[in-house]
Each structure stands twice: as C-alpha cells, then as structure tokens.
Design a protein around this motif. Structure first.
Motif, PDB file in Angstrom:
ATOM      1  N   HIS A  46       0.837  -1.211   0.000  1.00 19.41           N
ATOM      2  CA  HIS A  46       0.000   0.000   0.000  1.00 19.41           C
ATOM      3  C   HIS A  46       0.870   1.259   0.000  1.00 19.41           C
ATOM      4  O   HIS A  46       0.570   2.232  -0.701  1.00 19.41           O
ATOM      5  N   ILE A  47       1.962   1.230   0.756  1.00 18.29           N
ATOM      6  CA  ILE A  47       2.897   2.365   0.776  1.00 18.29           C
ATOM      7  C   ILE A  47       3.449   2.608  -0.627  1.00 18.29           C
ATOM      8  O   ILE A  47       3.486   3.741  -1.113  1.00 18.29           O
ATOM      9  N   LYS A  48       3.864   1.541  -1.296  1.00 29.36           N
ATOM     10  CA  LYS A  48       4.420   1.674  -2.652  1.00 29.36           C
ATOM     11  C   LYS A  48       3.360   2.153  -3.644  1.00 29.36           C
ATOM     12  O   LYS A  48       3.670   2.943  -4.538  1.00 29.36           O
ATOM     13  N   GLU A  49       2.115   1.715  -3.467  1.00 26.99           N
ATOM     14  CA  GLU A  49       1.032   2.177  -4.339  1.00 26.99           C
ATOM     15  C   GLU A  49       0.819   3.684  -4.201  1.00 26.99           C
ATOM     16  O   GLU A  49       0.623   4.382  -5.207  1.00 26.99           O
ATOM     17  N   LEU A  50       0.849   4.183  -2.960  1.00 33.99           N
ATOM     18  CA  LEU A  50       0.693   5.626  -2.752  1.00 33.99           C
ATOM     19  C   LEU A  50       1.840   6.400  -3.390  1.00 33.99           C
ATOM     20  O   LEU A  50       1.627   7.483  -3.948  1.00 33.99           O
ATOM     21  N   GLY A  55       3.475  10.192  -5.888  1.00 31.06           N
ATOM     22  CA  GLY A  55       4.874  10.599  -5.926  1.00 31.06           C
ATOM     23  C   GLY A  55       5.510  10.724  -4.559  1.00 31.06           C
ATOM     24  O   GLY A  55       6.669  11.111  -4.439  1.00 31.06           O
ATOM     25  N   GLN A  56       4.745  10.401  -3.529  1.00 29.73           N
ATOM     26  CA  GLN A  56       5.262  10.469  -2.159  1.00 29.73           C
ATOM     27  C   GLN A  56       4.306   9.737  -1.230  1.00 29.73           C
ATOM     28  O   GLN A  56       3.161   9.457  -1.590  1.00 29.73           O
ATOM     29  N   VAL A  57       4.772   9.455  -0.031  1.00 29.45           N
ATOM     30  CA  VAL A  57       3.922   8.932   1.033  1.00 29.45           C
ATOM     31  C   VAL A  57       4.349   9.635   2.320  1.00 29.45           C
ATOM     32  O   VAL A  57       5.542   9.833   2.560  1.00 29.45           O
ATOM     33  N   THR A  58       3.380  10.092   3.087  1.00 33.84           N
ATOM     34  CA  THR A  58       3.691  10.822   4.311  1.00 33.84           C
ATOM     35  C   THR A  58       3.744   9.872   5.510  1.00 33.84           C
ATOM     36  O   THR A  58       3.227   8.749   5.450  1.00 33.84           O
ATOM     37  N   VAL A  59       4.327  10.359   6.593  1.00 31.86           N
ATOM     38  CA  VAL A  59       4.323   9.596   7.839  1.00 31.86           C
ATOM     39  C   VAL A  59       2.879   9.351   8.270  1.00 31.86           C
ATOM     40  O   VAL A  59       2.529   8.259   8.727  1.00 31.86           O
ATOM     41  N   TYR A  77       6.079  15.253   6.546  1.00 36.03           N
ATOM     42  CA  TYR A  77       7.294  14.434   6.444  1.00 36.03           C
ATOM     43  C   TYR A  77       6.955  13.103   5.808  1.00 36.03           C
ATOM     44  O   TYR A  77       5.850  12.589   5.954  1.00 36.03           O
ATOM     45  N   GLY A  78       7.922  12.554   5.076  1.00 38.01           N
ATOM     46  CA  GLY A  78       7.684  11.271   4.441  1.00 38.01           C
ATOM     47  C   GLY A  78       8.799  10.896   3.494  1.00 38.01           C
ATOM     48  O   GLY A  78       9.952  11.281   3.671  1.00 38.01           O
ATOM     49  N   TRP A  79       8.426  10.178   2.441  1.00 37.30           N
ATOM     50  CA  TRP A  79       9.390   9.608   1.505  1.00 37.30           C
ATOM     51  C   TRP A  79       8.878   9.743   0.076  1.00 37.30           C
ATOM     52  O   TRP A  79       7.686   9.791  -0.164  1.00 37.30           O
ATOM     53  N   PRO A 101      12.281   9.934   7.805  1.00 38.88           N
ATOM     54  CA  PRO A 101      11.438  10.716   6.887  1.00 38.88           C
ATOM     55  C   PRO A 101      12.027  12.110   6.679  1.00 38.88           C
ATOM     56  O   PRO A 101      12.644  12.687   7.575  1.00 38.88           O
ATOM     57  N   LEU A 102      11.831  12.626   5.487  1.00 38.20           N
ATOM     58  CA  LEU A 102      12.358  13.939   5.112  1.00 38.20           C
ATOM     59  C   LEU A 102      11.205  14.932   4.943  1.00 38.20           C
ATOM     60  O   LEU A 102      10.067  14.537   4.673  1.00 38.20           O
ATOM     61  N   PRO A 103      11.501  16.233   5.080  1.00 39.75           N
ATOM     62  CA  PRO A 103      10.448  17.226   4.851  1.00 39.75           C
ATOM     63  C   PRO A 103       9.942  17.127   3.416  1.00 39.75           C
ATOM     64  O   PRO A 103      10.717  16.996   2.474  1.00 39.75           O
ATOM     65  N   LEU A 104       8.627  17.187   3.243  1.00 43.88           N
ATOM     66  CA  LEU A 104       8.029  17.069   1.912  1.00 43.88           C
ATOM     67  C   LEU A 104       7.547  18.410   1.371  1.00 43.88           C
ATOM     68  O   LEU A 104       7.363  18.560   0.189  1.00 43.88           O
TER      69      LEU A 104
END
Length: 105
Positions: A46-50, A55-59, A77-79, A101-104
C-alpha cells in the motif's frame, strides 16, 4: 466542563516554532512490527502504491495504513521512493523498516 483542546494558550508563537523544530530534528528511522508477514507485505504494498499514485507517502499515510496514531506534523514528512524500505523477519515477527522521513513541503 471544557475539554483540554479548548483551552487558550498564552505562550509565544516562538515557543511553538521551537518545539516543532525540536520534534522534527528528533525524527529518525521508523520500525513498525507486525505479527505476520502477510500484514507487513500488505502495508508495504500500500505504501508503494501511494508513492506511484502521488509521488510520495507521508508519515501520516503510513500511520493510517498501519493503524497507528499520528499528529498533524506527520503530514509534512515522508518519503518519495521505497528503495531504502524493507521488511525484516526475525523472532516470529516482521518489521517494516523505513528510513528517516524527510520534509516534503
């Protein structure tokens, strides 16, 4: 009787900015434990689908997927890729390992 959320705070805005910056600096890698591999795989998928869709997934997204509590700041924040994410198996449990996680925004 007022709930705690309805109280007025008289602290300065600087106090909140300092607290927010400290919280964000303390963010580190995230490990989420699951009882079985199927649940870990489903969450990871599900994370990869988002990521593909947005183009990103948040915490906050990850917390929602894994049924964990989150706060408003978790939306910032996320990836943007899953290359450093993985699932570890050991001791009868499965751990979804996510890098810091990095700032988005």
């Amino acid at each position: 009787k007022k709930s705690p959320r309805s109280r007025v705070s008289y602290r300065s805005p600087y106090h909140y900015a300092e607290k927010r910056d400290r919280m964000n600096a303390e963010r580190g890698p995230i490990e989420i434990k699951f009882d079985n591999g199927a649940e870990a795989d489903t969450a990871f998928d599900h994370i990869k689908e988002l990521m593909v869709e947005y183009g990103q997934v948040t915490v906050a997204d990850v917390c929602d997927i894994c049924e964990l509590p989150s706060c408003y700041e978790d939306n910032n924040y996320g990836w943007t890729h899953a290359s450093d994410m993985h699932i570890l198996e050991g001791g009868g449990e499965y751990t979804l390992c996510l890098p810091k996680p990095l700032p988005l925004k």
